[in-house]
Design a protein around this motif. Structure first.
Motif, PDB file in Angstrom:
ATOM      1  N   ALA A 202       1.359  12.179  -9.515  1.00  0.00           N
ATOM      2  CA  ALA A 202       0.628  13.433  -9.295  1.00  0.00           C
ATOM      3  C   ALA A 202       1.560  14.637  -9.367  1.00  0.00           C
ATOM      4  CB  ALA A 202      -0.086  13.395  -7.943  1.00  0.00           C
ATOM      5  N   VAL A 203       2.721  14.540  -8.760  1.00  0.00           N
ATOM      6  CA  VAL A 203       3.690  15.646  -8.816  1.00  0.00           C
ATOM      7  C   VAL A 203       4.126  15.900 -10.256  1.00  0.00           C
ATOM      8  CG1 VAL A 203       6.015  16.373  -8.160  1.00  0.00           C
ATOM      9  CG2 VAL A 203       4.504  15.359  -6.447  1.00  0.00           C
ATOM     10  N   CYS A 204       4.436  14.836 -10.976  1.00  0.00           N
ATOM     11  CA  CYS A 204       4.864  14.982 -12.375  1.00  0.00           C
ATOM     12  C   CYS A 204       3.767  15.614 -13.236  1.00  0.00           C
ATOM     13  CB  CYS A 204       5.265  13.626 -12.949  1.00  0.00           C
ATOM     14  SG  CYS A 204       6.766  12.947 -12.220  1.00  0.00           S
ATOM     15  N   LEU A 205       2.516  15.228 -12.994  1.00  0.00           N
ATOM     16  CA  LEU A 205       1.413  15.823 -13.758  1.00  0.00           C
ATOM     17  C   LEU A 205       1.296  17.321 -13.492  1.00  0.00           C
ATOM     18  CD1 LEU A 205      -1.451  13.164 -13.523  1.00  0.00           C
ATOM     19  CD2 LEU A 205      -0.340  13.991 -15.598  1.00  0.00           C
TER      20      LEU A 205
ATOM     21  N   ALA B 284       0.837  -1.209   0.000  1.00  0.00           N
ATOM     22  CA  ALA B 284       0.000   0.000   0.000  1.00  0.00           C
ATOM     23  C   ALA B 284       0.868   1.253   0.000  1.00  0.00           C
ATOM     24  CB  ALA B 284      -0.931  -0.004   1.214  1.00  0.00           C
ATOM     25  N   ASN B 285       1.940   1.230   0.787  1.00  0.00           N
ATOM     26  CA  ASN B 285       2.835   2.391   0.830  1.00  0.00           C
ATOM     27  C   ASN B 285       3.524   2.608  -0.512  1.00  0.00           C
ATOM     28  OD1 ASN B 285       2.219   2.906   3.501  1.00  0.00           O
ATOM     29  ND2 ASN B 285       3.895   1.647   4.294  1.00  0.00           N
ATOM     30  N   ARG B 286       3.920   1.509  -1.157  1.00  0.00           N
ATOM     31  CA  ARG B 286       4.550   1.646  -2.464  1.00  0.00           C
ATOM     32  C   ARG B 286       3.575   2.243  -3.475  1.00  0.00           C
ATOM     33  NH1 ARG B 286       6.896  -3.480  -1.355  1.00  0.00           N
ATOM     34  NH2 ARG B 286       5.378  -4.511  -2.705  1.00  0.00           N
ATOM     35  N   LYS B 287       2.336   1.779  -3.405  1.00  0.00           N
ATOM     36  CA  LYS B 287       1.324   2.308  -4.318  1.00  0.00           C
ATOM     37  C   LYS B 287       1.099   3.803  -4.081  1.00  0.00           C
ATOM     38  CE  LYS B 287      -3.549   1.935  -5.518  1.00  0.00           C
ATOM     39  NZ  LYS B 287      -4.848   1.311  -5.214  1.00  0.00           N
ATOM     40  N   GLU B 288       1.027   4.207  -2.796  1.00  0.00           N
ATOM     41  CA  GLU B 288       0.842   5.618  -2.484  1.00  0.00           C
ATOM     42  C   GLU B 288       2.019   6.448  -2.981  1.00  0.00           C
ATOM     43  OE1 GLU B 288      -1.710   7.299  -1.262  1.00  0.00           O
ATOM     44  OE2 GLU B 288      -2.859   5.430  -1.331  1.00  0.00           O
TER      45      GLU B 288
END
Length: 715
Positions: free
Chosen positions: A33-36, A22-26
């Motif tokens: 999101a940052v790249c977008l 879950a942490n890896r997915k987050e």
């Protein structure tokens, strides 16, 4: 015992493994999101790439983010594996169909727009994936509505009888118009990656810089000491936060967790506290500078500059918040609540410590005032938030900056996939001329009755708003009904000039030339009746009426009439936030206040009554586009009328009202907010109400104290 320990150890290992995944997915979602956000900043400030190409990249990027944030199946096991496989295929299809548009749209033009197999696959895949993305983020209503629109232009149009009959189009034409032309990657998608994204990012940066906390402290310092202080704090804080965040639900969740418990603690009923927060958060969409995504779409539809729209929206938005403040004050007086005791700081003290929070907003408005585009100004203002934060005791570091960029993309995801997909529906309405037909039908039903037309559109907005978000509801209604409202409002203005004999000579000659049988009526000494004037206008072809309008009114006046028509729809589109049976903002506030959702929705509907009152003012008065004295007069008279109506509803003004006083208050309120009432009547009723309130506030209070003194002496 050993077996039990081994089982516990195995469970712990599985839980740790699950948490790591879950942490890896987050972390992956965070990076995407940052790249977008960085990519969209580049698009809006520096890029010279085609708008359509940027729209396709925007669709692919936020589609991937939506799939990652909302997987098909979250549970473990075989179904989750199937879901992951489907999600993986969707991401591949999304990327291929989006970038196929960039790589091969020119090749299609070179072939004379003759579809080949890859064109069919890419266009069908892009539309189908857009429907799935909207379904995941918003449910089934919007995808079903888009499917109905596609079916209408493809199959069902020929089978519909009457005015809605449509001959139908071939599948190749429909796919071309919705994939290669103005559907998915058209004007509405451009609004999503430009205006909407930049202002959502601007709001996220402000929140991360601590502006939300500053707004709460400033609101408490400015209005906390007044009667009903906690409720007024909620109104000011939600209005200020909503004016930059552009999301009513997010605004309720962010400020409601503080303001609703504060109101409950001070003595307000929980249901009323939730209703005030819902109404105030909804108002954040109505007051500058951001006003949600709808204002940017309005600017695109009307071709009126964004700065002109937000300038015209300020006084109506302020009237809305003042009307909610009236509810709070009367309820606080009725419950005999005291002002806040813990408002220990002053406005000047808060401004002294938090002045830097206002600089980015000031920079935004100044840059737009000097002619910079809203997207460029919002980008510069967003970057300035990080710079100005270094003037505070808690400057934004690199981690906080990246968090703000990630939050901006996450907050934009739902709106992005919605606006890209809703472009298909709008395009179907456009190519089938359904909007023109619907406007004609409304005009036929309403005739010359503008009030009846507004009632029909209010009902339509409520029904549509039950299944659509506010932005989508505005887009659909503006496409269908805005021309009808504009035409009827313009005719009403023209009729007033004809009745008063103020029609310009050029327009009068043109009207006489087109209506030779009624030319004598225009030159006779006896004025025309309203029915005769309307009959004269409605018998003209639309093109002839438009010519007369252009001869009569300036371009600025016509643009303000068009803006008023769109503002009516924009305000009525907000009613689904607070009107049962589906009112998501009120339900969000109810979950915080722990009150019954439907009862809270009814209370919020009462609190936000101005959502229906102010559109009447747009339709019948120069509340938009009038002179400053005219607009201030409308503002003051309407506010007094709203106060009188609220007092009649609760049976309480500054003190308890008798039955006769309550009836007088109700009648006075209706007359004051009725936009077509004569000015002299407004002045008389307003003066009587002010005198009545003075009596309530002074003489009855004095009589109460005298009676109390006599009681004490008798003791």
């Amino acid at each position: 015992m050993n077996t039990k320990a081994e089982n516990n150890s195995s469970c712990s290992a599985i839980n740790n493994f699950t948490e790591d995944k879950a942490n890896r997915k987050e972390r992956v979602i965070y990076i995407v999101a940052v790249c977008l956000s960085i990519l969209h900043l580049y698009f809006n400030i520096f890029s010279t790439l085609s708008d359509e190409y940027i729209s396709s990249i925007h669709f692919a990027g936020y589609g991937i983010l939506a799939i990652m944030m909302i997987p098909l199946w979250k549970n473990h096991g075989f179904r989750r594996k199937i879901g992951l496989a489907i999600d993986f295929l969707l991401i591949i299809g999304l990327c291929l169909s989006s970038f196929y548009f960039i790589a091969f749209s020119d090749a299609l033009a070179e072939r004379g727009y003759d579809f080949i197999l890859p064109d069919w696959i890419a266009s069908i895949a892009a539309i189908a994936i857009s429907l799935e993305l909207v379904r995941r983020s918003m449910g089934w209503i919007v995808p079903c509505l888009i499917c109905v629109g596609l079916s209408y232009v493809l199959f069902f149009g020929p089978y519909v009888e009457g005015v809605f009959h449509f001959a139908g189009l071939g599948a190749e034409t429909v796919l071309f118009r919705n994939y290669f032309d103005d559907g998915l990657f058209g004007p509405i998608a451009k609004i999503s990656w430009s205006f909407v994204f930049m202002f959502i990012l601007f709001g996220s940066m402000l929140v991360k810089a601590g502006t939300g906390d500053f707004i709460m402290r400033l609101a408490s310092a400015s209005v906390g000491r007044f009667i009903g202080g906690p409720g007024l704090v909620s109104i000011v804080a939600s209005g200020l936060m909503g004016s930059v965040s552009g999301s009513a639900i997010a605004n309720t969740a962010a400020t409601g967790v503080i303001t609703i418990p504060m109101m409950k603690k001070s003595g307000f009923p929980a249901k009323f506290a939730a209703a005030v927060e819902a109404g105030a958060s909804t108002g954040g969409q109505l007051i500058p500078p951001v006003m949600g995504a709808g204002v940017f779409i309005m600017s695109s539809y009307t071709q009126i500059p964004y700065l002109t729209i937000v300038g015209a929206a300020f006084l109506p938005g302020l009237l809305y918040f003042c009307s909610i403040a009236v509810y709070v004050r009367i309820q606080a007086k009725r419950l005999n609540l005291k002002p806040m005791d813990d408002a220990s700081t002053t406005v000047l003290q808060e401004l002294k410590t938090g002045w830097h929070h206002l600089l980015p907003i000031t920079l935004l408005l100044v840059m737009m005032g000097f002619g910079y585009t809203p997207t460029y100004a919002a980008g510069c203002a967003a970057i300035s938030i990080w710079i100005f934060s270094w003037f505070s005791k808690t400057p934004m570091g690199i981690k906080a900056l990246l968090d703000a960029l990630a939050d901006g993309s996450k907050n934009c995801m739902q709106t992005a996939v919605l606006l890209v997909a809703i472009g298909v529906l709008v395009n179907c309405i456009s190519i089938s001329s359904l909007g023109v037909t619907f406007s004609f039908m409304i005009s036929e039903w309403a005739g010359s009755n503008l009030l009846l037309m507004l009632l029909m559109i209010a009902v339509a907005s409520l029904i549509i708003g039950m299944g659509l978000p506010v932005t989508a509801s505005y887009i659909v209604l503006a496409t269908l009904a805005a021309p009808a409202i504009y035409n009827l409002m313009a005719q009403h203005s023209l009729v007033e000039l004809i009745i008063n004999g103020s029609l310009p000579e050029a327009a009068k000659n043109m009207l006489a030339l087109m209506q030779p049988a009624q030319a004598e009526l225009l030159t006779s000494a006896q004025p025309l009746s309203r029915a005769e004037a309307f009959s004269m206008l409605t018998s003209l072809p639309p093109e002839a009426r438009n010519l007369i309008l252009e001869q009569t009114f300036t371009a600025a006046r016509l643009s303000m009439l068009l803006l008023s028509a769109h503002m009516i729809i924009f305000w009525l589109s907000q009613d689904s936030n607070v009107t049962p049976p589906v009112c998501l903002v009120a339900f969000t506030a109810a979950s915080i206040a722990k009150t019954p959702p439907m009862a809270t929705g009814v209370e919020a509907w009462k609190t936000a009554k101005s959502l229906y009152i102010v559109p009447l003012l747009f339709a019948y008065t120069p509340f938009i586009g009038g002179s400053l004295p005219e607009m201030l007069k409308i503002f003051v008279v309407s506010l007094i009328g709203i106060y009188a109506l609220v007092a009649a509803i609760y049976g309480y003004a500054e003190t308890k009202l008798s039955g006769l006083a309550r009836l007088f208050s109700a009648c006075s309120g209706v007359i004051l907010i009725w936009p077509t009432a004569p000015l002299a009547l407004h002045l008389i009723i307003g003066s009587c109400l002010l005198g009545f309130l003075a009596y309530q506030m002074y003489f009855k209070r004095r009589d109460h104290h005298l009676g109390f003194d006599r009681y004490c002496r008798n003791m």
